[in-house]
Design a protein around this motif. Structure first.
Motif, short mmCIF file in Angstrom:
data_model
loop_
_atom_site.label_atom_id
_atom_site.label_comp_id
_atom_site.label_asym_id
_atom_site.label_seq_id
_atom_site.Cartn_x
_atom_site.Cartn_y
_atom_site.Cartn_z
N SER A 72 0.83 -1.21 0.00
CA SER A 72 0.00 0.00 0.00
C SER A 72 0.86 1.25 0.00
CB SER A 72 -0.92 0.00 1.23
OG SER A 72 -1.79 -1.10 1.22
N ARG A 73 1.92 1.21 0.77
CA ARG A 73 2.84 2.35 0.85
C ARG A 73 3.53 2.59 -0.49
NH1 ARG A 73 6.92 2.95 5.95
NH2 ARG A 73 8.03 4.85 5.35
N THR A 74 3.92 1.52 -1.15
CA THR A 74 4.59 1.65 -2.45
C THR A 74 3.63 2.19 -3.51
OG1 THR A 74 6.10 -0.15 -1.89
CG2 THR A 74 5.85 0.40 -4.23
N VAL A 75 2.41 1.67 -3.53
CA VAL A 75 1.42 2.15 -4.51
C VAL A 75 1.14 3.63 -4.31
CG1 VAL A 75 -0.96 1.93 -5.30
CG2 VAL A 75 0.37 -0.11 -4.82
N LEU A 76 0.99 4.05 -3.06
CA LEU A 76 0.76 5.47 -2.79
C LEU A 76 1.97 6.30 -3.20
CD1 LEU A 76 -1.09 7.64 -1.68
CD2 LEU A 76 -0.11 7.24 0.59
N GLY A 77 3.17 5.77 -2.97
CA GLY A 77 4.38 6.47 -3.39
C GLY A 77 4.45 6.63 -4.90
N LEU A 78 4.03 5.59 -5.64
CA LEU A 78 4.00 5.67 -7.09
C LEU A 78 3.04 6.76 -7.55
CD1 LEU A 78 3.91 1.86 -7.99
CD2 LEU A 78 5.81 3.42 -8.41
N LEU A 79 1.84 6.78 -6.97
CA LEU A 79 0.84 7.75 -7.38
C LEU A 79 1.22 9.17 -6.97
CD1 LEU A 79 -2.40 5.77 -6.41
CD2 LEU A 79 -1.44 6.09 -8.69
N ALA A 80 1.65 9.33 -5.72
CA ALA A 80 1.99 10.67 -5.24
C ALA A 80 3.22 11.22 -5.95
CB ALA A 80 2.23 10.63 -3.73
N GLY A 81 4.22 10.36 -6.18
CA GLY A 81 5.41 10.82 -6.88
C GLY A 81 5.09 11.30 -8.29
N ALA A 82 4.29 10.50 -9.02
CA ALA A 82 3.90 10.90 -10.37
C ALA A 82 3.11 12.19 -10.35
CB ALA A 82 3.09 9.79 -11.03
N ALA A 83 2.22 12.34 -9.37
CA ALA A 83 1.40 13.56 -9.27
C ALA A 83 2.26 14.79 -9.00
CB ALA A 83 0.35 13.38 -8.17
N ASP A 134 -4.93 0.84 2.05
CA ASP A 134 -5.70 0.61 0.82
C ASP A 134 -6.81 1.65 0.67
OD1 ASP A 134 -4.10 -1.56 0.33
OD2 ASP A 134 -5.53 -3.04 1.11
N GLY A 135 -7.41 2.03 1.80
CA GLY A 135 -8.48 3.02 1.76
C GLY A 135 -7.99 4.37 1.27
N THR A 136 -6.80 4.78 1.72
CA THR A 136 -6.25 6.05 1.27
C THR A 136 -6.01 6.04 -0.23
OG1 THR A 136 -5.13 6.28 3.41
CG2 THR A 136 -4.38 7.71 1.62
N VAL A 137 -5.45 4.93 -0.73
CA VAL A 137 -5.18 4.83 -2.17
C VAL A 137 -6.47 4.91 -2.97
CG1 VAL A 137 -4.30 3.32 -3.98
CG2 VAL A 137 -3.06 3.51 -1.82
N VAL A 138 -7.49 4.21 -2.51
CA VAL A 138 -8.77 4.22 -3.23
C VAL A 138 -9.39 5.61 -3.24
CG1 VAL A 138 -11.14 3.36 -3.17
CG2 VAL A 138 -9.24 1.78 -2.82
N GLN A 139 -9.26 6.34 -2.12
CA GLN A 139 -9.86 7.67 -2.04
C GLN A 139 -9.23 8.66 -3.01
OE1 GLN A 139 -9.44 8.31 2.26
NE2 GLN A 139 -11.66 8.49 2.41
N VAL A 140 -7.92 8.61 -3.14
CA VAL A 140 -7.24 9.62 -3.97
C VAL A 140 -7.01 9.17 -5.40
CG1 VAL A 140 -6.11 10.65 -1.97
CG2 VAL A 140 -4.96 8.82 -3.22
N LEU A 141 -7.20 7.88 -5.70
CA LEU A 141 -6.92 7.38 -7.05
C LEU A 141 -7.70 8.11 -8.14
CD1 LEU A 141 -5.43 5.38 -8.84
CD2 LEU A 141 -7.25 3.70 -8.36
N THR A 183 -0.74 15.91 -1.62
CA THR A 183 -0.54 16.54 -0.31
C THR A 183 -1.54 16.02 0.70
OG1 THR A 183 0.28 18.53 -1.40
CG2 THR A 183 -0.39 18.76 0.90
N ALA A 184 -2.78 15.81 0.26
CA ALA A 184 -3.80 15.29 1.16
C ALA A 184 -3.43 13.92 1.70
CB ALA A 184 -5.14 15.23 0.43
N ALA A 185 -2.88 13.07 0.83
CA ALA A 185 -2.58 11.70 1.23
C ALA A 185 -1.27 11.57 2.00
CB ALA A 185 -2.54 10.80 0.00
N CYS A 186 -0.28 12.39 1.67
CA CYS A 186 1.08 12.20 2.21
C CYS A 186 1.59 13.38 3.03
CB CYS A 186 2.08 11.96 1.07
SG CYS A 186 1.60 10.68 -0.09
N GLY A 187 0.91 14.51 2.98
CA GLY A 187 1.46 15.72 3.58
C GLY A 187 2.28 16.47 2.54
N PRO A 188 2.70 17.69 2.87
CA PRO A 188 3.45 18.50 1.91
C PRO A 188 4.89 18.02 1.75
CG PRO A 188 3.21 19.68 3.99
CD PRO A 188 2.41 18.41 4.13
N ILE A 189 5.15 17.30 0.67
CA ILE A 189 6.49 16.79 0.36
C ILE A 189 7.14 17.75 -0.63
CG2 ILE A 189 7.82 14.90 -0.62
CD1 ILE A 189 5.63 13.01 0.32
#
Length: 347
Positions: A76-87, A205-212, A265-271
């Motif tokens: 789940s952490r890796t999938v969110l990292g993939l999505l957030a990094g691309a965004a 998984d819930g976080t990923v589904v919400q922001v996907l 930013t919503a899912a991970c904070g301001p990176i």
């Protein structure tokens, strides 16, 4: 006796040099391979050591053991990292093209500040305590600030300079509000301290589904803007002559950057610095064509984010160093180098 071929014949039979397009395509393919390797490393390496057999079992079985749970969390952490990094990479590339400033990043237009202010408001005044609640408040805050920057920047007559000035002013005001609320409310300070650093550790998984859905919409919109943004890079008059609608392109660019950066930013904070460094580095070997910059940024930004996350897990074992801290440590010197190089080039 051997006779040398005439120069004209040698020139005709010599292998043609690879085209620039072929080199870019090969580079993009290699970047995808690197991204896959970094994603595997993100699943296999963590603050808690697991054997290769445990990682393999966790990937393809679910028996509920401790190792399987850890691997599941890392996925789940890796999938969110993939999505957030691309965004973050896409939004940074779009904003750099929109403002015609290669050192711009998503925080320049106040999007990070809007999300942070919304989260601290949710905690202090609405009693929100879960990450699922943070996500929606943060996204609304980012979107609201994006719309406000567009309005203050002149909306249909907006220019890059006006947008940057409006974003800077709003960011200063919101960060002042954020600090004031956190000082007066110790509970908000304690909860915000972790979120404002930027981390992938709370991914579910819930976080990923919400922001996907937001990631998907923002990515499609950003990639579709490559041609009109290319035209705008040649100047407003030339862009109009080429048929580009400047007001529509600027408005859609703001929407794309706000949706992408707001969701990340919503899912991970301001990176910080991911949206600045990757598009700038990519531009150095792809050239100014956004039809190549945007795909490269989509692939290489997650490489940076997941790589920094893996480093943060290793250097502070058995604890973790948040990914926002690692990217800030890496990004600071890089930003100084880029600024000094641009200054030298202008002298």
């Amino acid at each position: 006796m051997l006779v040398d071929s005439p120069p004209e014949l040698r020139a005709e039979t010599a292998p043609a040099p690879p085209s620039r397009r072929a080199i870019r395509s090969l580079g993009l393919l290699l970047s995808i391979v690197v991204l896959a390797l970094v994603a595997l490393a993100s699943i296999a390496i963590g603050a808690k050591g697991l054997s290769p057999a445990q990682v393999w079992h966790g990937l393809f079985h679910d028996s509920g053991t401790y190792a399987d749970v850890v691997v599941g969390d890392r996925i789940s952490r890796t999938v969110l990292g993939l999505l957030a990094g691309a965004a973050l990479g896409l939004s940074g590339a779009v904003l750099q093209a929109l403002t015609r400033n290669p050192l711009a990043d998503p925080g320049l237009l106040g999007i990070n500040a809007g999300a942070s202010a919304a989260v601290v408001t949710a905690i202090t005044f609405f009693g929100v305590t879960s990450l699922s609640g943070y996500v929606w408040f943060a996204f609304v805050g980012a979107a609201g600030v994006g719309a406000l920057v567009w309005f203050l920047g002149g909306s249909r007559s907006a220019t890059p300079v006006r947008l940057v000035l409006a974003g800077t002013a709003i960011s200063a005001a919101l960060y002042g509000y954020l600090q004031a609320v956190m000082i007066m409310d110790n509970a908000a300070l304690g909860k915000m301290r972790f979120w404002t650093v930027g981390s992938l550790a709370s991914a579910t998984d819930g976080t990923v589904v919400q922001v996907l859905p937001f990631f998907a919409v923002g990515t499609v919109l950003a990639l579709a803007l490559a041609r009109p943004l290319n035209a705008m890079a040649m100047g407003d008059d030339t862009a109009r002559a080429l048929g580009a609608n400047l007001n529509r392109t600027r408005a859609l660019s703001m929407v794309a950057a706000t949706v992408l950066c707001g969701a990340a930013t919503a899912a991970c904070g301001p990176i910080v610095f991911v949206g600045l460094m990757v598009p700038h580095v990519v531009r150095s070997f792809t050239g100014p064509d956004l039809r190549w910059i945007l795909p490269y940024a989509t692939v290489l930004s997650p490489v940076l984010l997941l790589g920094a996350d893996v480093v943060g897990r290793i250097v502070a074992r058995p604890a973790e160093l948040q990914v926002g801290i690692v990217t800030a440590v890496l990004g600071g010197p890089v930003f100084i180098f880029l600024v000094r190089r641009r200054r030298t080039a202008q002298l």
